[in-house]
Scaffold this motif. Structure first.
Motif, PDB file in Angstrom:
ATOM      1  N   LEU A   1      29.052  51.934  31.801  1.00 34.25           N
ATOM      2  CA  LEU A   1      27.780  51.232  31.970  1.00 34.25           C
ATOM      3  C   LEU A   1      27.160  51.486  33.337  1.00 34.25           C
ATOM      4  CD1 LEU A   1      28.855  47.802  30.452  1.00 34.25           C
ATOM      5  CD2 LEU A   1      27.594  49.612  29.300  1.00 34.25           C
ATOM      6  N   ASP A   2      27.973  51.957  34.300  1.00 34.11           N
ATOM      7  CA  ASP A   2      27.523  52.237  35.667  1.00 34.11           C
ATOM      8  C   ASP A   2      26.957  50.972  36.321  1.00 34.11           C
ATOM      9  OD1 ASP A   2      27.161  53.697  37.939  1.00 34.11           O
ATOM     10  OD2 ASP A   2      25.230  54.551  37.344  1.00 34.11           O
ATOM     11  N   ARG A   3      27.638  49.869  36.125  1.00 34.44           N
ATOM     12  CA  ARG A   3      27.229  48.609  36.748  1.00 34.44           C
ATOM     13  C   ARG A   3      28.402  47.636  36.686  1.00 34.44           C
ATOM     14  NH1 ARG A   3      25.844  44.448  33.125  1.00 34.44           N
ATOM     15  NH2 ARG A   3      25.750  45.085  30.939  1.00 34.44           N
ATOM     16  N   GLN A   4      28.244  46.520  37.380  1.00 32.15           N
ATOM     17  CA  GLN A   4      29.268  45.482  37.365  1.00 32.15           C
ATOM     18  C   GLN A   4      28.988  44.481  36.254  1.00 32.15           C
ATOM     19  OE1 GLN A   4      29.384  43.840  41.305  1.00 32.15           O
ATOM     20  NE2 GLN A   4      30.801  45.394  42.056  1.00 32.15           N
ATOM     21  N   VAL A   5      30.050  44.077  35.589  1.00 34.43           N
ATOM     22  CA  VAL A   5      29.954  43.125  34.480  1.00 34.43           C
ATOM     23  C   VAL A   5      30.559  41.809  34.941  1.00 34.43           C
ATOM     24  CG1 VAL A   5      30.558  42.644  32.086  1.00 34.43           C
ATOM     25  CG2 VAL A   5      30.129  44.999  32.808  1.00 34.43           C
ATOM     26  N   ARG A   6      29.779  40.749  34.896  1.00 40.28           N
ATOM     27  CA  ARG A   6      30.289  39.426  35.261  1.00 40.28           C
ATOM     28  C   ARG A   6      30.917  38.793  34.029  1.00 40.28           C
ATOM     29  NH1 ARG A   6      26.400  35.215  38.226  1.00 40.28           N
ATOM     30  NH2 ARG A   6      26.725  36.705  39.913  1.00 40.28           N
ATOM     31  N   VAL A   7      32.183  38.461  34.127  1.00 38.57           N
ATOM     32  CA  VAL A   7      32.918  37.940  32.979  1.00 38.57           C
ATOM     33  C   VAL A   7      33.986  36.976  33.484  1.00 38.57           C
ATOM     34  CG1 VAL A   7      34.578  39.846  33.014  1.00 38.57           C
ATOM     35  CG2 VAL A   7      34.189  38.627  30.884  1.00 38.57           C
ATOM     36  N   LYS A   8      34.322  36.010  32.654  1.00 42.42           N
ATOM     37  CA  LYS A   8      35.395  35.067  32.960  1.00 42.42           C
ATOM     38  C   LYS A   8      36.710  35.616  32.418  1.00 42.42           C
ATOM     39  CE  LYS A   8      32.511  30.929  33.064  1.00 42.42           C
ATOM     40  NZ  LYS A   8      32.261  29.594  32.486  1.00 42.42           N
ATOM     41  N   VAL A   9      37.680  35.765  33.295  1.00 44.23           N
ATOM     42  CA  VAL A   9      38.964  36.357  32.927  1.00 44.23           C
ATOM     43  C   VAL A   9      40.087  35.480  33.459  1.00 44.23           C
ATOM     44  CG1 VAL A   9      38.130  38.738  32.832  1.00 44.23           C
ATOM     45  CG2 VAL A   9      38.914  37.809  34.984  1.00 44.23           C
ATOM     46  N   THR A  10      41.224  35.563  32.803  1.00 41.61           N
ATOM     47  CA  THR A  10      42.423  34.897  33.294  1.00 41.61           C
ATOM     48  C   THR A  10      43.140  35.821  34.283  1.00 41.61           C
ATOM     49  OG1 THR A  10      43.704  35.755  31.431  1.00 41.61           O
ATOM     50  CG2 THR A  10      42.679  33.594  31.171  1.00 41.61           C
ATOM     51  N   THR A  11      44.028  35.235  35.071  1.00 38.77           N
ATOM     52  CA  THR A  11      44.793  36.045  36.018  1.00 38.77           C
ATOM     53  C   THR A  11      45.700  37.035  35.287  1.00 38.77           C
ATOM     54  OG1 THR A  11      46.397  34.225  36.112  1.00 38.77           O
ATOM     55  CG2 THR A  11      44.717  34.314  37.828  1.00 38.77           C
ATOM     56  N   HIS A  12      46.180  36.653  34.100  1.00 39.73           N
ATOM     57  CA  HIS A  12      46.974  37.574  33.300  1.00 39.73           C
ATOM     58  C   HIS A  12      46.121  38.761  32.839  1.00 39.73           C
ATOM     59  CE1 HIS A  12      49.902  39.081  30.448  1.00 39.73           C
ATOM     60  NE2 HIS A  12      49.029  38.959  29.463  1.00 39.73           N
ATOM     61  N   ALA A  13      44.878  38.494  32.452  1.00 33.81           N
ATOM     62  CA  ALA A  13      43.979  39.580  32.050  1.00 33.81           C
ATOM     63  C   ALA A  13      43.663  40.500  33.223  1.00 33.81           C
ATOM     64  CB  ALA A  13      42.698  39.010  31.456  1.00 33.81           C
ATOM     65  N   LEU A  14      43.532  39.956  34.428  1.00 34.38           N
ATOM     66  CA  LEU A  14      43.289  40.786  35.608  1.00 34.38           C
ATOM     67  C   LEU A  14      44.469  41.716  35.873  1.00 34.38           C
ATOM     68  CD1 LEU A  14      41.631  38.289  38.120  1.00 34.38           C
ATOM     69  CD2 LEU A  14      40.556  40.243  37.007  1.00 34.38           C
ATOM     70  N   ARG A  15      45.688  41.207  35.711  1.00 32.15           N
ATOM     71  CA  ARG A  15      46.862  42.065  35.899  1.00 32.15           C
ATOM     72  C   ARG A  15      46.897  43.162  34.829  1.00 32.15           C
ATOM     73  NH1 ARG A  15      49.270  37.029  37.032  1.00 32.15           N
ATOM     74  NH2 ARG A  15      50.116  36.914  34.924  1.00 32.15           N
ATOM     75  N   CYS A  16      46.516  42.809  33.607  1.00 32.50           N
ATOM     76  CA  CYS A  16      46.482  43.818  32.537  1.00 32.50           C
ATOM     77  C   CYS A  16      45.417  44.882  32.827  1.00 32.50           C
ATOM     78  CB  CYS A  16      46.197  43.153  31.197  1.00 32.50           C
ATOM     79  SG  CYS A  16      47.498  42.058  30.612  1.00 32.50           S
ATOM     80  N   ILE A  17      44.272  44.470  33.373  1.00 27.47           N
ATOM     81  CA  ILE A  17      43.203  45.421  33.696  1.00 27.47           C
ATOM     82  C   ILE A  17      43.649  46.350  34.820  1.00 27.47           C
ATOM     83  CG2 ILE A  17      40.877  45.597  34.669  1.00 27.47           C
ATOM     84  CD1 ILE A  17      40.212  43.015  33.127  1.00 27.47           C
ATOM     85  N   ASP A  18      44.320  45.799  35.838  1.00 33.28           N
ATOM     86  CA  ASP A  18      44.820  46.644  36.931  1.00 33.28           C
ATOM     87  C   ASP A  18      45.881  47.620  36.430  1.00 33.28           C
ATOM     88  OD1 ASP A  18      43.144  45.396  38.693  1.00 33.28           O
ATOM     89  OD2 ASP A  18      44.648  43.944  39.378  1.00 33.28           O
ATOM     90  N   LYS A  19      46.721  47.163  35.535  1.00 38.20           N
ATOM     91  CA  LYS A  19      47.777  48.026  34.998  1.00 38.20           C
ATOM     92  C   LYS A  19      47.193  49.142  34.137  1.00 38.20           C
ATOM     93  CE  LYS A  19      52.183  47.821  32.515  1.00 38.20           C
ATOM     94  NZ  LYS A  19      53.141  46.926  31.797  1.00 38.20           N
ATOM     95  N   ALA A  20      46.134  48.831  33.388  1.00 37.78           N
ATOM     96  CA  ALA A  20      45.516  49.847  32.532  1.00 37.78           C
ATOM     97  C   ALA A  20      44.721  50.864  33.336  1.00 37.78           C
ATOM     98  CB  ALA A  20      44.617  49.179  31.492  1.00 37.78           C
ATOM     99  N   GLY A  21      44.244  50.483  34.522  1.00 43.73           N
ATOM    100  CA  GLY A  21      43.498  51.418  35.349  1.00 43.73           C
ATOM    101  C   GLY A  21      42.025  51.116  35.465  1.00 43.73           C
ATOM    102  N   GLY A  22      41.572  49.992  34.947  1.00 39.40           N
ATOM    103  CA  GLY A  22      40.168  49.643  35.054  1.00 39.40           C
ATOM    104  C   GLY A  22      39.693  48.869  33.841  1.00 39.40           C
ATOM    105  N   PHE A  23      38.441  48.403  33.918  1.00 36.26           N
ATOM    106  CA  PHE A  23      37.861  47.593  32.848  1.00 36.26           C
ATOM    107  C   PHE A  23      37.695  48.400  31.569  1.00 36.26           C
ATOM    108  CE2 PHE A  23      33.963  45.804  30.817  1.00 36.26           C
ATOM    109  CZ  PHE A  23      34.503  44.588  30.441  1.00 36.26           C
ATOM    110  N   ASP A  24      37.151  49.622  31.682  1.00 34.23           N
ATOM    111  CA  ASP A  24      36.945  50.458  30.496  1.00 34.23           C
ATOM    112  C   ASP A  24      38.271  50.865  29.865  1.00 34.23           C
ATOM    113  OD1 ASP A  24      34.289  50.246  31.120  1.00 34.23           O
ATOM    114  OD2 ASP A  24      34.210  52.174  32.171  1.00 34.23           O
ATOM    115  N   GLU A  25      39.244  51.234  30.708  1.00 37.38           N
ATOM    116  CA  GLU A  25      40.543  51.675  30.178  1.00 37.38           C
ATOM    117  C   GLU A  25      41.263  50.536  29.469  1.00 37.38           C
ATOM    118  OE1 GLU A  25      39.366  52.311  33.071  1.00 37.38           O
ATOM    119  OE2 GLU A  25      39.249  54.506  33.197  1.00 37.38           O
ATOM    120  N   TYR A  26      41.135  49.319  30.005  1.00 35.18           N
ATOM    121  CA  TYR A  26      41.780  48.167  29.350  1.00 35.18           C
ATOM    122  C   TYR A  26      41.200  47.927  27.959  1.00 35.18           C
ATOM    123  CZ  TYR A  26      42.646  43.255  28.248  1.00 35.18           C
ATOM    124  OH  TYR A  26      42.973  42.095  27.604  1.00 35.18           O
TER     125      TYR A  26
END
Length: 214
Positions: A86-111
């Motif tokens: 999307l080439d922009r920042q997406v404002r979204v409500k996430v849990t801390t567990h979801a943030l760890r999953c996003i970091d592990k996957a390599g980013g928002f799109d990869e997750y």
């Protein structure tokens, strides 16, 4: 498919823009991912919770072992996640567990791409997953153009020239609004308050003695 699942499916397809915008085979996977009997709290429908929902249990006292009902809410944070597609920042409500999953996957799109549909138990998660997959499919069909080093250097020069032109236009606007720039004003003030330089020639009036009026 239950009534709740059908309504959720209609909302997701409507947000994407219709069945024609769905990639082949995605609609069947969405139908399988729709929960028939599982109850998902309404707060989780508006974010990425990664399976973390409200939990219920007992509070046990230390002395008598008395039990009283209580609940645990997930740790939800409002974050801005950058999406390369999307080439922009997406404002979204996430849990801390979801943030760890996003970091592990390599980013928002990869997750979103790596997480299967049956684990995306929220409406927003399914919506973003189908949208990102559709955009990735469109990007795969586009032609990629590579620039030579000479073209890249020319483009960089053009960007630098544009920056200089913008600076000159801003400077001209300041001159029209205020007459002179702030730097020129400060230099003029310094020249007025500064005394004569050491190498400057002295005038004849400076050598004449001061005489009081008779």
């Amino acid at each position: 498919m239950a009534f709740r699942s059908r309504e959720m499916m209609k909302k997701i397809v409507k947000k994407i823009g219709g069945d024609q915008n769905l990639a082949p085979g995605v609609k069947d996977q969405l139908k399988k991912a729709m929960p028939d009997s599982r109850v998902v709290m309404g707060r989780a429908q508006r974010g990425l919770f990664a399976g973390r929902h409200i939990q219920f249990g007992n509070r046990v006292s230390e002395d008598g072992g008395n039990k009283s009902r209580r609940h645990w809410k997930p740790n939800v944070q409002e974050k801005r996640l950058f999406s390369y597609v999307l080439d922009r920042q997406v404002r979204v409500k996430v849990t801390t567990h979801a943030l760890r999953c996003i970091d592990k996957a390599g980013g928002f799109d990869e997750y979103l791409l790596k997480t299967p549909y049956h684990k995306m138990d929220t409406e927003m998660g399914l919506y973003w997953k189908t949208k990102i997959e559709k955009m990735y499919e469109d990007l795969g069909e586009m032609e990629v153009v590579f620039f030579s080093p000479e073209d890249e250097s020319n483009l960089e020069k053009q960007f630098e020239e544009l920056k200089l032109e913008k600076k000159a236009a801003r400077r001209e606007i300041r001159r029209k609004m205020y007459g002179t720039t702030s730097k020129q004003d400060s230099s003029n003030d310094e020249a007025e308050f500064a005394g004569p330089t050491e190498g400057a020639p002295k005038s004849e009036d400076d050598d004449e003695p001061l005489v009081a009026n008779a």
